[in-house]
Design an enzyme around this catalytic site. Structure first.
Site, PDB file in Angstrom:
ATOM      1  N   TYR A 142      64.168   2.987  -0.746  1.00 25.99           N
ATOM      2  CA  TYR A 142      64.306   2.435   0.601  1.00 25.99           C
ATOM      3  C   TYR A 142      63.964   3.529   1.605  1.00 25.99           C
ATOM      4  CZ  TYR A 142      66.502   0.395   4.775  1.00 25.99           C
ATOM      5  OH  TYR A 142      66.748  -0.095   6.031  1.00 25.99           O
ATOM      6  N   ASP A 237      60.762  11.680   1.415  1.00 24.44           N
ATOM      7  CA  ASP A 237      61.759  11.086   2.308  1.00 24.44           C
ATOM      8  C   ASP A 237      63.105  11.725   1.962  1.00 24.44           C
ATOM      9  OD1 ASP A 237      62.839   7.692   3.135  1.00 24.44           O
ATOM     10  OD2 ASP A 237      63.619   9.681   3.657  1.00 24.44           O
ATOM     11  N   LYS A 265      70.403  11.448   9.035  1.00 30.70           N
ATOM     12  CA  LYS A 265      71.786  11.616   8.558  1.00 30.70           C
ATOM     13  C   LYS A 265      72.362  13.006   8.855  1.00 30.70           C
ATOM     14  CE  LYS A 265      70.814   8.076   5.107  1.00 30.70           C
ATOM     15  NZ  LYS A 265      71.690   6.912   5.314  1.00 30.70           N
TER      16      LYS A 265
HETATM   17  P1  KE4 Z   1      68.125   4.901   9.068  1.00 28.92           P
HETATM   18  O1  KE4 Z   1      67.045   4.174   9.872  1.00 28.92           O
HETATM   19  O2  KE4 Z   1      69.167   3.972   8.505  1.00 28.92           O
HETATM   20  O3  KE4 Z   1      68.711   6.092   9.838  1.00 28.92           O
HETATM   21  O4  KE4 Z   1      67.398   5.590   7.822  1.00 28.92           O
HETATM   22  C1  KE4 Z   1      66.617   4.792   6.963  1.00 28.92           C
HETATM   23  C2  KE4 Z   1      66.519   5.484   5.618  1.00 28.92           C
HETATM   24  C3  KE4 Z   1      65.359   6.165   5.305  1.00 28.92           C
HETATM   25  N1  KE4 Z   1      65.228   6.812   4.127  1.00 28.92           N
HETATM   26  C4  KE4 Z   1      66.239   6.835   3.221  1.00 28.92           C
HETATM   27  C5  KE4 Z   1      66.052   7.566   1.936  1.00 28.92           C
HETATM   28  C6  KE4 Z   1      67.452   6.161   3.497  1.00 28.92           C
HETATM   29  O5  KE4 Z   1      68.448   6.182   2.587  1.00 28.92           O
HETATM   30  C7  KE4 Z   1      67.599   5.476   4.720  1.00 28.92           C
HETATM   31  C8  KE4 Z   1      68.862   4.710   5.070  1.00 28.92           C
HETATM   32  N2  KE4 Z   1      69.897   4.730   4.094  1.00 28.92           N
HETATM   33  C9  KE4 Z   1      70.827   3.622   4.093  1.00 28.92           C
HETATM   34  C10 KE4 Z   1      71.859   3.876   2.981  1.00 28.92           C
HETATM   35  N3  KE4 Z   1      71.319   3.702   1.691  1.00 28.92           N
HETATM   36  C11 KE4 Z   1      71.453   3.413   5.426  1.00 28.92           C
HETATM   37  C12 KE4 Z   1      72.681   2.522   5.409  1.00 28.92           C
HETATM   38  C13 KE4 Z   1      72.402   1.191   6.025  1.00 28.92           C
HETATM   39  O6  KE4 Z   1      71.263   0.693   5.903  1.00 28.92           O
HETATM   40  O7  KE4 Z   1      73.364   0.653   6.639  1.00 28.92           O
END
Ligand code: KE4
Length: 430
Positions: A142, A237, A265
């Protein structure tokens, strides 16, 4: 009715699913999500003052634990100066210098407001740099919710992208090729078919969105080689792994250098921050220097920078924290494995450092197909048991457990007791 139940009732009337990010709705585990009011250290507290030992840590940012005094102090100071200016600030220079100093492959970096923005922008930059349109991603990885990234493998490992969400135009998905994590051959086959059209391969160097799946030996090195062979860029990523596995992230941990890296994060210390960066030659294409456009009202926001700089500085000044986190992770996830063996359970535990996952399947989990074999019904029962024990894990089989510096040995022991009591219950009901 608890305060959380009442709040959830109100929330679903005005917010889709009652939440601002789908996984928070507890859809795959059932029940009412506790509405969290405050947090400190390794604990979060809901509106009814129930305390939970937290293994989500806001999905990764809270590596130091919640409410670290030095981070809060810097945020309070920044607030006094003003919340946002939409203009260049010293803090943004400091943050960029810090990231470039800590991550050798990053010579230039741009701040954004989320991991999604970071990945979306890195891919646009890779396409601008190579003049090519296609990207390769991995099923089960993801990378945020930008249209072209909401794509899973179709049948088999060789397929053009098929949108995984309503509203994603086929035109967006057609340039996203999905391969199988830890299967270099599936990547080589993509490149053999359309290597000259592929701008980049984007990969989670440790896949942490299908549970936790470490890279097989040689996998990351193989991606580097195939990208070099075809003139494609390698994007790591590191939104989760960045500053998590070590001060120089997964690229330092595994010794493989990407062309571009995305962050999120931890670099925000809990505030909305993302970033993308890499070789100067590539990043000089980003506006206003070059022709790849990307912008953001709150990018480099002074309060968010204060939180991120404080957290990264603490991590930089305490390299022993990573030894501690990785040692705690090895012990904790090793103990879970021992408990499963003692109870004769075939279930699987994957972990890398302070990231880990307990899968309810008897087969080794090395990719998305393996992960999807997990029994999500058993996971839901496990989740509910742990929550009742005051242990807050991600409400989905396909997320990671996150340890922090604030998790003491006693706290980890409490979580193990929760798992052991659930396993004993399982044995009694069989
Ligand atoms: P954000 O747009 O959520 O800040 O980041 C997206 C993203 C990009 N790349 C990786 C490897 C990620 O894990 C994420 C977002 N992670 C999820 C948790 N697995 C966010 C939690 C959620 O979607 O509420």
């Amino acid at each position: 009715m608890t305060k959380s139940q009442r709040l959830f009732e109100e929330a679903v009337k005005v917010v889709p699913g009652g939440v601002n990010s789908p996984v928070r709705a507890f859809g795959s585990v059932g029940g009412t999500p506790p509405f969290i009011k405050r947090a400190r250290g390794a604990y979060i507290y809901d509106e009814d003052e129930n305390g939970y030992l937290d293994f989500v840590g806001s999905w990764g940012p809270m590596i130091l634990g919640h409410g670290h005094a030095d981070v809060l102090n810097e945020v309070h100071k920044a607030c006094e100066g003003g919340l946002s200016f939409g203009a260049a600030t010293a803090a943004e220079v400091e943050m960029a210098q810090l990231i470039c100093a800590l991550v050798p492959s990053v010579e230039m970096v741009r701040m954004v407001n989320s991991g999604t923005e970071a990945v979306m922008s890195a891919i646009r930059t890779a396409r601008g740099f190579t003049g090519r349109d296609k990207i390769v991603k991995f099923a089960g990885c993801y990378h945020g919710h930008a249209d072209g990234l909401l794509v899973q493998a179709g049948s088999g490992v060789m397929t053009a992208g098929v949108p995984d969400s309503l509203g994603v135009p086929v035109g967006c998905a057609k340039d996203t090729l999905s391969a199988e994590y830890n299967n270099l051959q599936s990547v080589k086959e993509r490149f053999e078919r359309c290597g000259e059209e592929i701008a980049a391969v984007i990969v989670e160097p440790v896949a942490a969105n299908m549970g936790v799946v470490p890279p097989a030996p040689g996998f990351l090195e193989g991606l580097r080689k195939v990208c070099d062979r075809y003139g494609a860029l390698l994007i790591f990523d590191e939104v989760i792994t960045g500053f998590r596995l070590g001060i120089d992230g997964a690229q330092g941990y595994y010794g493989v250098t990407p062309d571009l890296t995305t962050f999120g994060k931890i670099i925000g210390g809990g505030m909305p921050v993302g970033a993308y960066g890499g070789r100067r030659q590539i990043m000089e294409l980003v506006a206003p220097l070059g022709g790849v456009y990307q912008a953001g009202t709150l990018s480099g926001n002074p309060v968010a920078m204060a939180a991120g700089i404080a957290q990264l500085t603490i991590l930089q000044e305490h390299p022993d924290y990573y030894e501690e986190l990785n040692r705690k992770g090895d012990w904790f996830f090793g103990q879970i494995q021992r408990l499963l063996e003692e109870k004769g359970k075939p279930w699987q535990v994957n972990h890398v450092g302070s990231l880990g996952c307990l899968y309810f399947t008897g087969r080794h989990v090395g990719n998305y197909q393996d992960a999807k074999a997990s029994d999500t019904k058993i996971f839901a029962e496990y989740f509910k048991h742990m929550l009742a024990q005051g242990i807050y894990i991600a409400p989905s089989q396909f997320e990671a457990m996150f340890l922090s510096i604030a998790h003491t040995q006693d706290m980890l022991g409490k979580a193990l007791e929760g798992i052991a009591s659930w396993l004993s219950q399982q044995a009694e009901t069989e």
